[in-house]
Design a protein around this motif. Structure first.
Motif, mmCIF file in Angstrom:
data_model
loop_
_atom_site.group_PDB
_atom_site.id
_atom_site.type_symbol
_atom_site.label_atom_id
_atom_site.label_comp_id
_atom_site.label_asym_id
_atom_site.label_seq_id
_atom_site.Cartn_x
_atom_site.Cartn_y
_atom_site.Cartn_z
ATOM 1 N N GLU A 1 9.594 0.563 0.258
ATOM 2 C CA GLU A 1 8.527 1.050 1.147
ATOM 3 C C GLU A 1 7.798 2.242 1.033
ATOM 4 O O GLU A 1 6.633 2.324 1.015
ATOM 5 N N LEU A 2 8.758 2.955 0.183
ATOM 6 C CA LEU A 2 8.076 4.457 -0.197
ATOM 7 C C LEU A 2 6.918 3.934 -1.479
ATOM 8 O O LEU A 2 6.014 4.858 -1.555
ATOM 9 N N CYS A 3 7.316 2.942 -2.266
ATOM 10 C CA CYS A 3 6.642 2.757 -3.246
ATOM 11 C C CYS A 3 5.225 1.829 -3.167
ATOM 12 O O CYS A 3 4.187 2.176 -3.347
ATOM 13 N N ILE B 1 17.654 -0.180 -0.931
ATOM 14 C CA ILE B 1 16.554 -0.938 -1.494
ATOM 15 C C ILE B 1 15.282 -1.303 -0.769
ATOM 16 O O ILE B 1 14.161 -0.892 -1.340
ATOM 17 N N PHE B 2 15.560 -1.713 0.580
ATOM 18 C CA PHE B 2 13.931 -1.673 1.362
ATOM 19 C C PHE B 2 13.311 -0.468 1.510
ATOM 20 O O PHE B 2 12.046 -0.358 1.468
ATOM 21 N N THR C 1 9.179 -5.302 3.909
ATOM 22 C CA THR C 1 10.034 -4.196 4.187
ATOM 23 C C THR C 1 10.010 -3.569 5.470
ATOM 24 O O THR C 1 11.089 -2.933 6.120
ATOM 25 N N GLY C 2 8.895 -3.316 6.022
ATOM 26 C CA GLY C 2 8.651 -2.783 7.335
ATOM 27 C C GLY C 2 9.903 -3.341 8.440
ATOM 28 O O GLY C 2 10.645 -2.827 9.062
ATOM 29 N N PHE C 3 9.627 -4.848 8.376
ATOM 30 C CA PHE C 3 10.364 -5.665 9.544
ATOM 31 C C PHE C 3 12.060 -5.447 9.138
ATOM 32 O O PHE C 3 12.799 -5.224 10.118
ATOM 33 N N CYS C 4 12.021 -5.405 7.579
ATOM 34 C CA CYS C 4 13.560 -5.270 7.505
ATOM 35 C C CYS C 4 14.153 -4.117 7.802
ATOM 36 O O CYS C 4 15.311 -4.109 8.239
#
Length: 206
Positions: free
Chosen positions: A132-134, A127-128, A140-143
């Motif tokens: 992040e790709l979109c 999911i993350f 999301t970078g931190f997760c």
């Protein structure tokens, strides 16, 4: 009328079976999830905090190996417990027991369950990573770094050209848990054979 009642009963039975199976899978997931979080947030993440390449590699590779080994161990415990439930439920059905776990065959060994548990462990990362790709963002970078470091840092450290390549890391938890799950069944089979051999030996002595 009878067909409708039969259909309703089958629907209720299916819902109950799914509920019981989901409960068993959640139990199997509890410790592996905590393990992945701890290793990702400590050992593997440490690889990004040091400028020493050797230390970074040791932290990264060592963390991945520790994660894989731990998942094999947890998978083996889950597989052994599942096969033990299979044997127990078989006995219940032979005795005509109405226990719902035996009737619905829930918690019993099936290799797809080992694969499913390993895949569910990857869902947060999937999911993350898709988000992040979109849309690249700090959250999301931190997760990815501190929740899914096991999949993020191999890509990050070696500077892969395409971030989507990190999805390859899904093979690690799925493969490790599935392997352990199957080994757990073999362990229980050997234990059962050993018990039966000892029982026969004792009977002959008498």
């Amino acid at each position: 009328m009878e067909d409708e009642i039969k259909s309703e009963r089958q629907a209720v039975d299916l819902k109950r079976k799914v509920l019981l199976e989901a409960k068993n899978i959640l139990i199997d997931l509890a410790f592996p999830i905590m393990l992945m979080l701890v290793i990702s947030a400590t050992i593997i993440a440490y690889a990004s905090y040091t400028e020493d390449i050797a230390v970074s590699l040791i932290a990264l590779i060592g963390g991945e190996i520790m994660l894989a080994a731990s998942l094999v161990i947890f998978g083996r415990a889950n597989g052994s417990a599942a096969y033990n439930k299979t044997l127990l439920n078989v006995q219940k059905r032979e005795l005509g027991s109405t226990d719902e776990r035996g009737v619905y065959r829930t918690g019993e060994f099936a290799i797809w369950k080992g694969v499913l548990v390993g895949f569910i462990l990857c869902i947060p990362f999937i999911i993350f990573q898709i988000i992040e790709l979109c849309v690249h963002n700090v959250v999301t970078g931190f997760c990815l770094q501190y929740v899914c470091g096991w999949a993020y840092f191999p890509y990050f450290y070696f500077g892969a050209s395409y971030q989507a390549l990190s999805f390859i890391m899904i093979i690690l938890p799925v493969g490790a848990h599935t392997l352990g799950y199957y080994l757990g069944k073999l362990k229980r089979i050997k234990a059962k054979e050993f018990e039966e051999t000892n029982t026969k030996g004792k009977r002959r002595r008498k």
